[in-house]
Design a protein around this motif. Structure first.
Motif, PDB file in Angstrom:
ATOM      1  N   GLU A   9       1.566   1.976  -3.673  1.00  0.00           N
ATOM      2  CA  GLU A   9       0.313   2.307  -4.349  1.00  0.00           C
ATOM      3  C   GLU A   9      -0.162   3.705  -3.967  1.00  0.00           C
ATOM      4  O   GLU A   9      -0.624   4.477  -4.823  1.00  0.00           O
ATOM      5  CB  GLU A   9      -0.748   1.275  -3.990  1.00  0.00           C
ATOM      6  CG  GLU A   9      -0.464  -0.113  -4.551  1.00  0.00           C
ATOM      7  CD  GLU A   9      -1.373  -1.181  -3.960  1.00  0.00           C
ATOM      8  OE1 GLU A   9      -2.248  -0.825  -3.150  1.00  0.00           O
ATOM      9  OE2 GLU A   9      -1.195  -2.371  -4.300  1.00  0.00           O
ATOM     10  N   THR A  10      -0.049   4.051  -2.694  1.00  0.00           N
ATOM     11  CA  THR A  10      -0.467   5.380  -2.249  1.00  0.00           C
ATOM     12  C   THR A  10       0.401   6.457  -2.892  1.00  0.00           C
ATOM     13  O   THR A  10      -0.102   7.495  -3.342  1.00  0.00           O
ATOM     14  CB  THR A  10      -0.387   5.476  -0.711  1.00  0.00           C
ATOM     15  OG1 THR A  10      -1.291   4.535  -0.141  1.00  0.00           O
ATOM     16  CG2 THR A  10      -0.765   6.878  -0.237  1.00  0.00           C
TER      17      THR A  10
ATOM     18  N   VAL B  90      -5.035  11.556   2.809  1.00  0.00           N
ATOM     19  CA  VAL B  90      -3.859  12.390   3.059  1.00  0.00           C
ATOM     20  C   VAL B  90      -4.238  13.867   3.066  1.00  0.00           C
ATOM     21  O   VAL B  90      -3.809  14.637   3.923  1.00  0.00           O
ATOM     22  CB  VAL B  90      -2.766  12.113   2.005  1.00  0.00           C
ATOM     23  CG1 VAL B  90      -1.607  13.094   2.153  1.00  0.00           C
ATOM     24  CG2 VAL B  90      -2.263  10.673   2.141  1.00  0.00           C
TER      25      VAL B  90
ATOM     26  N   TYR C 138      -7.441   8.439  -7.575  1.00  0.00           N
ATOM     27  CA  TYR C 138      -7.677   7.669  -6.352  1.00  0.00           C
ATOM     28  C   TYR C 138      -8.683   6.533  -6.551  1.00  0.00           C
ATOM     29  O   TYR C 138      -9.024   5.847  -5.587  1.00  0.00           O
ATOM     30  CB  TYR C 138      -8.180   8.577  -5.235  1.00  0.00           C
ATOM     31  CG  TYR C 138      -7.261   9.714  -4.863  1.00  0.00           C
ATOM     32  CD1 TYR C 138      -5.912   9.711  -5.208  1.00  0.00           C
ATOM     33  CD2 TYR C 138      -7.746  10.812  -4.160  1.00  0.00           C
ATOM     34  CE1 TYR C 138      -5.082  10.752  -4.866  1.00  0.00           C
ATOM     35  CE2 TYR C 138      -6.913  11.866  -3.803  1.00  0.00           C
ATOM     36  CZ  TYR C 138      -5.584  11.829  -4.166  1.00  0.00           C
ATOM     37  OH  TYR C 138      -4.758  12.875  -3.819  1.00  0.00           O
TER      38      TYR C 138
ATOM     39  N   ARG D 258      -0.691   6.988  -6.458  1.00  0.00           N
ATOM     40  CA  ARG D 258      -1.980   7.682  -6.570  1.00  0.00           C
ATOM     41  C   ARG D 258      -1.840   9.167  -6.209  1.00  0.00           C
ATOM     42  O   ARG D 258      -2.465  10.026  -6.834  1.00  0.00           O
ATOM     43  CB  ARG D 258      -3.014   7.003  -5.678  1.00  0.00           C
ATOM     44  CG  ARG D 258      -3.431   5.628  -6.186  1.00  0.00           C
ATOM     45  CD  ARG D 258      -4.621   5.077  -5.415  1.00  0.00           C
ATOM     46  NE  ARG D 258      -4.954   3.719  -5.841  1.00  0.00           N
ATOM     47  CZ  ARG D 258      -5.654   3.429  -6.945  1.00  0.00           C
ATOM     48  NH1 ARG D 258      -6.088   4.403  -7.722  1.00  0.00           N
ATOM     49  NH2 ARG D 258      -5.926   2.173  -7.250  1.00  0.00           N
ATOM     50  N   LEU D 259      -1.039   9.472  -5.205  1.00  0.00           N
ATOM     51  CA  LEU D 259      -0.842  10.872  -4.836  1.00  0.00           C
ATOM     52  C   LEU D 259      -0.164  11.633  -5.969  1.00  0.00           C
ATOM     53  O   LEU D 259      -0.474  12.806  -6.204  1.00  0.00           O
ATOM     54  CB  LEU D 259      -0.008  10.961  -3.558  1.00  0.00           C
ATOM     55  CG  LEU D 259      -0.709  10.505  -2.281  1.00  0.00           C
ATOM     56  CD1 LEU D 259       0.274  10.468  -1.124  1.00  0.00           C
ATOM     57  CD2 LEU D 259      -1.886  11.417  -1.938  1.00  0.00           C
TER      58      LEU D 259
ATOM     59  N   GLU E 228     -13.074   5.669  -3.566  1.00  0.00           N
ATOM     60  CA  GLU E 228     -11.623   5.815  -3.570  1.00  0.00           C
ATOM     61  C   GLU E 228     -10.957   4.767  -2.672  1.00  0.00           C
ATOM     62  O   GLU E 228     -11.609   4.086  -1.887  1.00  0.00           O
ATOM     63  CB  GLU E 228     -11.219   7.196  -3.041  1.00  0.00           C
ATOM     64  CG  GLU E 228     -11.708   8.363  -3.869  1.00  0.00           C
ATOM     65  CD  GLU E 228     -11.298   9.689  -3.244  1.00  0.00           C
ATOM     66  OE1 GLU E 228     -11.508  10.717  -3.899  1.00  0.00           O
ATOM     67  OE2 GLU E 228     -10.781   9.698  -2.093  1.00  0.00           O
ATOM     68  N   ASP E 229      -9.612   4.708  -2.795  1.00  0.00           N
ATOM     69  CA  ASP E 229      -8.867   3.976  -1.769  1.00  0.00           C
ATOM     70  C   ASP E 229      -8.433   5.002  -0.716  1.00  0.00           C
ATOM     71  O   ASP E 229      -8.933   6.122  -0.684  1.00  0.00           O
ATOM     72  CB  ASP E 229      -7.677   3.224  -2.380  1.00  0.00           C
ATOM     73  CG  ASP E 229      -6.497   4.124  -2.719  1.00  0.00           C
ATOM     74  OD1 ASP E 229      -6.672   5.363  -2.783  1.00  0.00           O
ATOM     75  OD2 ASP E 229      -5.393   3.599  -2.925  1.00  0.00           O
ATOM     76  N   GLY E 230      -7.476   4.658   0.132  1.00  0.00           N
ATOM     77  CA  GLY E 230      -7.128   5.537   1.239  1.00  0.00           C
ATOM     78  C   GLY E 230      -6.254   6.723   0.904  1.00  0.00           C
ATOM     79  O   GLY E 230      -6.020   7.574   1.779  1.00  0.00           O
ATOM     80  N   ALA E 231      -5.773   6.849  -0.321  1.00  0.00           N
ATOM     81  CA  ALA E 231      -4.870   7.949  -0.648  1.00  0.00           C
ATOM     82  C   ALA E 231      -5.521   9.309  -0.434  1.00  0.00           C
ATOM     83  O   ALA E 231      -4.854  10.286  -0.068  1.00  0.00           O
ATOM     84  CB  ALA E 231      -4.384   7.821  -2.088  1.00  0.00           C
TER      85      ALA E 231
ATOM     86  N   ALA F  24       0.823  -1.214   0.000  1.00  0.00           N
ATOM     87  CA  ALA F  24       0.000   0.000   0.000  1.00  0.00           C
ATOM     88  C   ALA F  24       0.854   1.259   0.000  1.00  0.00           C
ATOM     89  O   ALA F  24       0.404   2.327  -0.464  1.00  0.00           O
ATOM     90  CB  ALA F  24      -0.926   0.007   1.214  1.00  0.00           C
TER      91      ALA F  24
END
Length: 309
Positions: A224-225, A290, A234, A228-229, A284-287, A221
């Motif tokens: 991946e994050t 942030v 996302y 995406r950032l 979305e995922d967790g990105a 992750a």
């Protein structure tokens, strides 16, 4: 006629600070053939390094005068300023291995430059037993004067690996604290996991290998994050979206309640997820979380961040 060629003098440095980390660093430099002059506010703490060949200076100013390369490993940023208050830094190369913030690193760089020194700030990614130990994985972030870093790279690499992260003197502390902050969150999850099995017929040693392998698998992750950032996307290819994760949080909270375990280590992150879903980003995922943590920066904080305060 025989001419005796004098042996070259070993590279030398000054070490300010002989606590646990300073002593470990000093031992590594001595073992690597460096000549070390050490100073500590409490003189008795220099005894271990003195017994291994270090020269002991009576004052910090005397220690600074002994060598061009000066390494500080003290309690905090204020201690660095106090120790060097009466020292002549003209022409010195100051490397600050004292733990601090990015703003402190930038301000200390400006302070050192105004006194005629080149400056590197640093963040040590190790505990004392790892220093000078081959294969331990220890390394140090450095930021600030690149010419200083390149000139002293071999000496700096003797106790631990080196990673130069930029001319901005605040970056070493920024990288250091970013990694330590992530570690804190990891430890919070580990603490909660072991609390859940407390009082049950489950040995901590049985959970440990499962927990370690699961956490290792989840480190994908991180990359991946980051991707995406950088892309701002996302949603593409998301496997476990926020709405699904937020719904699943109910089970985690109910289990904690049933096991008599406080959920206080989980709730802040769960609250962020709930806010993002409520704002319409459940796909979305967790990105995207942030951005929720970024606070508006005032003009004063921007100046402190640039080391001008």
């Amino acid at each position: 006629m025989t001419h005796n060629t004098p042996s070259p003098r070993p590279p030398s440095l000054t070490l300010l600070g002989a606590g646990a980390m300073g002593t470990a660093l000093g031992r590594a430099w001595l073992a690597a053939g460096r000549a070390v002059t050490v100073w500590n506010r409490t003189p008795a703490r220099t005894a271990a390094l003195a017994s291994e060949g270090a020269a002991v200076a009576a004052t910090a100013a005397e220690a600074v005068a002994a060598n061009r390369l000066v390494v500080a490993c003290l309690l905090d940023d204020d201690s660095v300023g106090e120790a060097l208050e009466d020292a002549d830094l003209t022409g010195r190369d100051l490397v600050n291995l004292t733990t601090g913030t990015p703003a402190q690193g930038r301000a200390r760089a400006a302070w050192a430059t105004a006194r005629g020194a080149r400056f590197l700030d640093a963040g040590i990614m190790a505990v004392p037993p790892m220093i000078g130990t081959p294969g331990s994985g220890a390394y140090v972030f450095y930021s600030g004067s690149r010419p200083l870093f390149e000139e002293h790279r071999d000496t700096l690499a003797a106790p631990a690996g080196t990673r130069y992260v930029g001319e901005d003197p605040g970056f070493a502390a920024l990288y250091d604290v970013a990694l330590l902050s992530a570690m804190s969150g990891l430890f919070a999850g580990i603490t909660h996991a072991f609390a859940l099995i407390g009082g049950e017929d489950v040995a901590p040693e049985d959970l440990a290998p499962l927990l370690a392998s699961w956490l290792t698998a989840m480190t994908t992750a991180v990359h991946e994050t980051a991707e995406r950032l950088s892309s701002g996307d996302y949603t593409t290819g998301v496997v476990s979206h926020l709405a699904m994760q937020a719904a699943g949080n109910g089970t985690l909270l109910r289990t904690a309640g049933e096991q008599g375990v406080s959920a206080e280590l989980l709730l802040p992150y769960m609250d962020l997820m709930a806010r993002r879903v409520a704002a319409g980003h459940g796909d979305e995922d967790g990105a995207g979380l942030v951005g929720l943590l970024r606070l508006p920066r005032t003009a004063a904080s921007r100046e402190r961040g640039a080391g001008r305060a």
